[in-house]
Design a protein around this motif. Structure first.
Motif, short mmCIF file in Angstrom:
data_model
loop_
_atom_site.label_atom_id
_atom_site.label_comp_id
_atom_site.label_asym_id
_atom_site.label_seq_id
_atom_site.Cartn_x
_atom_site.Cartn_y
_atom_site.Cartn_z
N GLY A 149 0.79 -1.23 0.00
CA GLY A 149 0.00 0.00 0.00
C GLY A 149 0.82 1.27 0.00
N CYS A 150 2.11 1.17 -0.25
CA CYS A 150 2.99 2.35 -0.22
C CYS A 150 2.62 3.34 -1.31
N TYR A 151 2.47 2.85 -2.54
CA TYR A 151 2.19 3.75 -3.66
C TYR A 151 0.72 4.17 -3.66
N ALA A 152 -0.16 3.32 -3.15
CA ALA A 152 -1.56 3.70 -3.06
C ALA A 152 -1.73 4.92 -2.17
N ARG A 153 -0.87 5.04 -1.14
CA ARG A 153 -0.96 6.20 -0.25
C ARG A 153 -0.48 7.48 -0.93
N CYS A 154 0.32 7.36 -1.99
CA CYS A 154 0.85 8.57 -2.61
C CYS A 154 0.02 9.01 -3.81
N PRO A 214 5.94 22.03 -1.62
CA PRO A 214 6.97 21.22 -0.95
C PRO A 214 6.95 19.76 -1.41
N LEU A 215 7.72 19.47 -2.46
CA LEU A 215 7.80 18.12 -3.00
C LEU A 215 9.24 17.63 -2.97
N ASN A 216 9.42 16.38 -2.55
CA ASN A 216 10.74 15.77 -2.53
C ASN A 216 11.01 15.16 -3.90
N ARG A 217 12.07 15.64 -4.58
CA ARG A 217 12.33 15.21 -5.96
C ARG A 217 12.62 13.71 -6.04
N ALA A 218 13.30 13.15 -5.05
CA ALA A 218 13.60 11.71 -5.07
C ALA A 218 12.32 10.89 -4.95
N LEU A 274 9.36 11.96 -5.88
CA LEU A 274 8.66 12.14 -7.14
C LEU A 274 9.17 11.15 -8.18
N ALA A 275 10.48 11.00 -8.29
CA ALA A 275 11.05 10.09 -9.27
C ALA A 275 10.57 8.66 -9.04
N THR A 330 -3.36 11.43 -9.64
CA THR A 330 -2.65 12.61 -9.13
C THR A 330 -1.79 12.18 -7.96
N ILE A 331 -0.57 12.68 -7.90
CA ILE A 331 0.27 12.41 -6.73
C ILE A 331 -0.29 13.19 -5.55
N ASP A 332 -0.61 12.48 -4.50
CA ASP A 332 -1.31 13.04 -3.34
C ASP A 332 -0.28 13.61 -2.36
N HIS A 333 0.05 14.88 -2.52
CA HIS A 333 1.14 15.49 -1.75
C HIS A 333 0.68 16.54 -0.76
N ARG A 334 -0.55 16.98 -0.85
CA ARG A 334 -0.97 18.16 -0.11
C ARG A 334 -1.04 17.90 1.40
#
Length: 258
Positions: free
Chosen positions: A57-62, A122-126, A128-129, A156-160
């Motif tokens: 579930g790691c990527y599902a959370r993002c 505020p996004l971590n580039r690593a 994101l990759a 959508t990348i869930d970063h907020r």
């Protein structure tokens, strides 16, 4: 990927408005959309594909499953963060440096971005990759399973309001209309209720759904548990996202100690 937004619009990968995006989903999947999306076959299918690649579930959370839309025609859609107001703003912006994609549609040419974040977000580039690599693999599964493209769903990348895109998220989001024509839209956090039928912002468009499988049905809880959960949602709804996350962490720690 160097694909013009006008091409995405022409091929109907992106809708001209949130309401049109939601209507495309209703027509494609013959369903009335709910806040949780459980009754939409396409959302269920995407959740299943994500789970098949992501047992922890790691990527599902993002990720969030989205109805890809834009409000400004062919112009670039950029998200910024207003630190003073603690709000995310999305709107048409002139070309600028340091933009990174965070919203995508599925296509035979790969996961195509249609919304971009600027340096204020505020996004971590690593991180994101890592998410982009997962999206490339997910796109291949979507193309293999969907007989007709484009489908009216993206991710959508869930970063907020998160320290890491891989953190758990207890919030969903609602877009509110701009104060003046041409101003950016404001994305506000809301606590998505599992016991109430209406979101915190009734009448506002919410064109995103969690990519994790749904929680257990509420009818498995007794009346006392449902009442306690409703009270907890009310408490969280009165707090800022940061305060609510801290409250939940402290509550979990307290309960585990008992």
């Amino acid at each position: 990927m160097a694909i013009e937004l006008r091409d995405l619009l022409a091929k109907k990968y992106v809708a001209p408005s949130p309401s049109a995006a939601l209507e495309k989903i209703r027509q494609r999947y013959s369903c009335a959309l709910t806040v949780r999306g459980d009754d939409c076959a396409g959302i269920v299918q995407l959740r299943r594909l994500i789970a098949s690649m992501d047992p922890d579930g790691c990527y599902a959370r993002c990720l969030l499953i989205t109805a890809p839309h834009t409000h400004w025609g062919e112009r670039t859609i950029v998200e910024s963060f207003d630190a003073a107001r603690r709000e995310y703003l999305i709107g048409s912006e002139a070309a600028r440096d340091c933009l990174v994609p965070y919203s995508f549609v599925f296509s035979v040419e790969g996961a195509v971005p249609y919304e971009w974040a600027d340096g204020a977000v505020p996004l971590n580039r690593a991180e994101l990759a890592e998410a982009w690599e997962f999206l490339a693999r997910l796109n291949a599964l979507v193309v293999a399973e969907c007989s007709e493209l484009p489908i009216p769903l993206g991710v959508t990348i869930d970063h907020r309001f998160k320290k890491s895109i891989f953190d758990r998220q207890i919030f969903s989001f609602a877009e509110t209309s701009p104060a003046e024509k041409g101003e950016p839209f404001i994305v506000r956090a809301l606590v998505e209720s599992v016991v109430e039928t209406n979101p915190r912002y009734p009448g506002k468009l919410q064109a995103a759904w969690f990519s994790t499988p749904s929680i257990e049905a509420v009818d498995t809880l007794d009346e006392r548990e449902i009442a306690a959960l409703a009270d907890l949602e009310k408490i969280l709804a009165r707090k800022s996202p940061e305060e609510a996350l801290r409250f939940v962490a402290e509550l979990e720690s307290y309960l585990r100690s008992k």
